[in-house]
Design a protein around this motif. Structure first.
Motif, PDB file in Angstrom:
ATOM      1  N   PRO A 118      58.782   8.794  98.386  1.00  0.00           N
ATOM      2  CA  PRO A 118      60.325   9.388  98.423  1.00  0.00           C
ATOM      3  C   PRO A 118      59.764  10.130 100.060  1.00  0.00           C
ATOM      4  O   PRO A 118      61.202  10.015 100.607  1.00  0.00           O
ATOM      5  N   ARG A 119      58.654  10.378 100.207  1.00  0.00           N
ATOM      6  CA  ARG A 119      58.458  10.955 101.121  1.00  0.00           C
ATOM      7  C   ARG A 119      57.146  10.692 102.225  1.00  0.00           C
ATOM      8  O   ARG A 119      56.001  10.323 101.844  1.00  0.00           O
ATOM      9  N   PRO A 120      57.174   9.519 102.959  1.00  0.00           N
ATOM     10  CA  PRO A 120      56.628   8.716 103.494  1.00  0.00           C
ATOM     11  C   PRO A 120      55.743   8.510 104.458  1.00  0.00           C
ATOM     12  O   PRO A 120      53.584   8.880 104.770  1.00  0.00           O
ATOM     13  N   GLY A 121      56.055  10.503 105.237  1.00  0.00           N
ATOM     14  CA  GLY A 121      55.104  10.891 106.421  1.00  0.00           C
ATOM     15  C   GLY A 121      54.078  11.615 105.344  1.00  0.00           C
ATOM     16  O   GLY A 121      52.533  11.530 105.409  1.00  0.00           O
ATOM     17  N   THR A 122      54.952  11.884 104.335  1.00  0.00           N
ATOM     18  CA  THR A 122      53.274  12.706 103.586  1.00  0.00           C
ATOM     19  C   THR A 122      52.435  12.620 102.464  1.00  0.00           C
ATOM     20  O   THR A 122      51.445  12.382 102.411  1.00  0.00           O
ATOM     21  N   ALA A 123      53.083  11.487 102.093  1.00  0.00           N
ATOM     22  CA  ALA A 123      52.423   9.829 101.304  1.00  0.00           C
ATOM     23  C   ALA A 123      51.248   9.316 102.728  1.00  0.00           C
ATOM     24  O   ALA A 123      50.215   8.848 102.185  1.00  0.00           O
ATOM     25  N   ALA A 124      51.537   8.918 103.744  1.00  0.00           N
ATOM     26  CA  ALA A 124      50.668   8.647 104.922  1.00  0.00           C
ATOM     27  C   ALA A 124      49.830   9.820 104.953  1.00  0.00           C
ATOM     28  O   ALA A 124      48.616   9.460 105.223  1.00  0.00           O
ATOM     29  N   LEU A 125      50.341  10.660 104.820  1.00  0.00           N
ATOM     30  CA  LEU A 125      48.525  11.731 105.508  1.00  0.00           C
ATOM     31  C   LEU A 125      47.588  12.235 104.222  1.00  0.00           C
ATOM     32  O   LEU A 125      46.766  12.601 104.605  1.00  0.00           O
ATOM     33  N   LEU A 126      48.469  11.923 103.327  1.00  0.00           N
ATOM     34  CA  LEU A 126      47.544  11.948 102.278  1.00  0.00           C
ATOM     35  C   LEU A 126      46.851  10.789 101.517  1.00  0.00           C
ATOM     36  O   LEU A 126      45.984  10.931 101.390  1.00  0.00           O
ATOM     37  N   ALA A 127      47.288   9.578 102.299  1.00  0.00           N
ATOM     38  CA  ALA A 127      46.653   9.101 101.974  1.00  0.00           C
ATOM     39  C   ALA A 127      44.641   8.491 103.527  1.00  0.00           C
ATOM     40  O   ALA A 127      44.316   7.482 102.828  1.00  0.00           O
ATOM     41  N   LEU A 128      45.019   8.886 104.218  1.00  0.00           N
ATOM     42  CA  LEU A 128      44.402   9.120 105.210  1.00  0.00           C
ATOM     43  C   LEU A 128      42.861  10.139 104.213  1.00  0.00           C
ATOM     44  O   LEU A 128      42.190   9.952 105.108  1.00  0.00           O
ATOM     45  N   THR A 129      44.022  10.683 103.264  1.00  0.00           N
ATOM     46  CA  THR A 129      42.300  12.029 102.629  1.00  0.00           C
ATOM     47  C   THR A 129      41.736  11.383 102.304  1.00  0.00           C
ATOM     48  O   THR A 129      39.786  11.458 102.086  1.00  0.00           O
ATOM     49  N   ILE A 130      42.021   9.854 101.476  1.00  0.00           N
ATOM     50  CA  ILE A 130      41.324   9.350 100.363  1.00  0.00           C
ATOM     51  C   ILE A 130      39.690   9.027 101.680  1.00  0.00           C
ATOM     52  O   ILE A 130      38.274   9.036 101.080  1.00  0.00           O
ATOM     53  N   PRO A 131      39.319   7.778 102.825  1.00  0.00           N
ATOM     54  CA  PRO A 131      38.895   7.001 103.551  1.00  0.00           C
ATOM     55  C   PRO A 131      38.423   8.307 104.024  1.00  0.00           C
ATOM     56  O   PRO A 131      37.147   8.473 104.216  1.00  0.00           O
ATOM     57  N   LEU A 132      38.370   9.344 104.809  1.00  0.00           N
ATOM     58  CA  LEU A 132      38.340  10.903 105.191  1.00  0.00           C
ATOM     59  C   LEU A 132      37.133  11.585 104.099  1.00  0.00           C
ATOM     60  O   LEU A 132      35.838  12.408 104.472  1.00  0.00           O
ATOM     61  N   ILE A 133      37.190  11.979 103.218  1.00  0.00           N
ATOM     62  CA  ILE A 133      36.785  12.944 102.346  1.00  0.00           C
ATOM     63  C   ILE A 133      35.729  11.480 101.689  1.00  0.00           C
ATOM     64  O   ILE A 133      34.584  12.130 101.667  1.00  0.00           O
ATOM     65  N   SER A 134      36.118  10.326 101.236  1.00  0.00           N
ATOM     66  CA  SER A 134      35.156   9.810 100.867  1.00  0.00           C
ATOM     67  C   SER A 134      33.465   9.134 102.188  1.00  0.00           C
ATOM     68  O   SER A 134      31.950   9.606 101.714  1.00  0.00           O
ATOM     69  N   GLY A 135      34.200   9.434 103.376  1.00  0.00           N
ATOM     70  CA  GLY A 135      33.109   9.462 104.357  1.00  0.00           C
ATOM     71  C   GLY A 135      32.202  10.791 104.764  1.00  0.00           C
ATOM     72  O   GLY A 135      31.176  10.445 104.903  1.00  0.00           O
ATOM     73  N   LEU A 136      32.839  11.679 104.602  1.00  0.00           N
ATOM     74  CA  LEU A 136      32.475  12.394 104.250  1.00  0.00           C
ATOM     75  C   LEU A 136      31.024  13.128 102.915  1.00  0.00           C
ATOM     76  O   LEU A 136      30.115  13.123 103.588  1.00  0.00           O
ATOM     77  N   VAL A 137      31.681  12.963 101.866  1.00  0.00           N
ATOM     78  CA  VAL A 137      30.808  12.529 101.175  1.00  0.00           C
ATOM     79  C   VAL A 137      29.785  11.465 101.250  1.00  0.00           C
ATOM     80  O   VAL A 137      28.557  12.281 100.572  1.00  0.00           O
ATOM     81  N   GLY A 138      29.891  10.511 100.815  1.00  0.00           N
ATOM     82  CA  GLY A 138      28.679   9.732 101.866  1.00  0.00           C
ATOM     83  C   GLY A 138      28.061  10.069 103.171  1.00  0.00           C
ATOM     84  O   GLY A 138      26.898  10.312 102.658  1.00  0.00           O
TER      85      GLY A 138
END
Length: 454
Positions: free
Chosen positions: A151-171
């Motif tokens: 329902p909120r594409p902007g919020t969903a896209a922003l949240l989706a960016l956190t997946i590779p960001l957090i995974s990269g930081l943890v890696g």
């Protein structure tokens, strides 16, 4: 790296995959939460508009103009016969809403449907209210587009960016941490690669902290200590073997050279006797070395019940002795072990006592507490000094008195005897005689089954 990944790579990849999975699950949970929040918000909005219309109905008849809203919410009012009473501009000319009215005893019904002939989308949220009862009842339907999965594409896209960001930081953090953790292991490996048989005194670096890697380094150094000792022992053993083999071989060669140089000046019988003596000494050394090799390789005869009393009598009578050997036992003394090894053990002890005794050797066999059998071999010789009682069990060790009495000995008999005792889960020690007389007393202890009682 891909075909044979390192531990650092595997740990990092595992951390990235686990983080990606967890963040994806969290992302999906957040999307569901946003969807439910949006759906609840729209339902509340539709319910407010429907209540407003219900209040207007209570005041009097309503028209289409009364159903106009600022956000153009679709509203329709029907009677019990499903005749349209009033409709908002977007619902004019449309058939009655195909949505079940509130059940009896309830004045409201909420739902989601994709079977409405209304503009604005494919699926809709519907809030239905009932006002009044009987033929005068009116049903108010408030309709709005149902929110999509995002329902909120902007919020969903922003949240989706956190997946590779957090995974990269943890890696990245895992890669750095694994590198720091495994750095001492790399140093240990490099040091081990440089250690050869000629520089076994080198040791691997031990980290300052006492964690698993620190304990690993300590264990590696302890292993290197044992390896260095074993190599030193092996080198000494090879040197001693070479020396022991050189003497009989030199004697054989000398006798043969003398016989060849001047055949007429030598007595053939004396030459053959001397040659036989050196050959027997060489054979004794080789037999002892073969026995040691079998013991080191843990090659023993199958375990079976063995009567030590009977076996001792056989070993005593097998060949003549210099001293008088007496065997003392109350009856059979049964142990379980290899007959060949136990026979050699008893022979070595009796031979050693016979070489050092002045006139008598006593062998005493009996059961002792804790389900053990004891064999005591006692001689009346000069005895063994306390400081030498452990040294005589070392390979190729011969005391000065032993060399004087038996110049042809190998110094392996007692070493083989103790190794056999340990292989049979027993012990072999030297003590003073019980009667206070001079001489040596060898005590052999072996595990056994308790004697049968009547």
């Amino acid at each position: 790296m891909w075909r044979e990944p390192t531990i650092r790579f595997r740990v990092t990849a595992s951390a990235v995959v686990v983080t990606a999975v967890l963040t994806t699950v969290l992302y999906a949970a957040l999307l569901i939460m946003v969807y439910r929040q949006e759906s609840h918000h729209r339902t509340q909005h539709l319910a407010r508009e429907a209540r407003r219309v219900v209040e207007l109905i209570h005041r009097g008849p309503v028209t289409g103009d009364d159903l106009v809203t600022a956000d153009r919410t679709l509203i329709q009012v029907v009677d019990p016969q499903r005749r349209i009473v009033a409709a908002s501009p977007g619902m004019r000319g449309r058939p009655p809403v195909n949505f079940d009215p509130p059940v009896q005893g309830d004045d409201r019904r909420d739902g989601r449907t994709c079977s409405l002939d209304v503009p604005g989308g494919r699926c809709f949220q519907v809030v239905a209210f009932r006002s009044g009862s009987g033929d005068s009842a009116r049903y108010v339907y408030s309709i709005g587009p149902a929110p999509g999965m995002v329902p909120r594409p902007g919020t969903a896209a922003l949240l989706a960016l956190t997946i590779p960001l957090i995974s990269g930081l943890v890696g990245f953090a895992t890669w750095v941490a694994a590198g720091r953790t495994l750095r001492p292991v790399t140093k240990i490996r490099q040091e081990l690669d440089e250690i050869t048989a000629t520089d076994l005194e080198r040791r691997v670096p031990v980290p300052g902290r006492t964690d698993e890697i620190g304990r690993l380094a300590t264990s590696v150094n302890a292993t290197l200590d044992r390896l260095e000792g074993a190599v030193a022992k092996q080198r000494g053993f090879v040197s001693d073997v070479s020396h022991e083999l050189r003497s009989p071989l030199t004697g054989l060669r000398m006798e043969l050279e003398l016989a060849l140089d001047d055949p007429g000046a030598t007595d053939l019988r004396d030459t053959l006797a001397a040659t036989l003596k050196n050959a027997e000494r060489l054979q004794a050394v080789l037999e002892d070395l073969l026995a040691l090799a079998r013991l080191d390789a843990r090659e023993t005869s199958p375990a079976e019940p063995v009567d030590l009393h009977e076996l001792t009598d056989q070993e005593v009578l097998r060949r003549p002795r210099r001293a008088r050997v007496t065997v003392v036992a109350d009856g059979p003394v049964i142990v379980r072990g290899g007959r060949l090894e136990l026979g050699r053990l008893l022979t070595n002890l009796i031979d050693n006592a016979d070489r050092h005794a002045d006139s008598t050797v006593s062998v005493v066999l009996r059961y002792v507490p804790d389900d053990r059998a004891s064999v005591e071999v006692v001689d009346d010789g000069t005895g063994i000094a306390p400081e030498d009682r452990e040294r005589v069990f070392e390979r190729f060790t011969r005391l000065a008195e032993g060399r004087h009495r038996d110049a042809g000995g190998t110094g392996l008999g007692l070493a083989i005897a103790r190794d056999i005792a340990h292989a049979q889960h027993g012990s072999l020690t030297i003590t003073d005689r019980d009667d206070g007389e001079r001489g040596a007393r060898f005590v052999l202890i072996l595990p056994c089954e308790p004697p049968a009682t009547d």
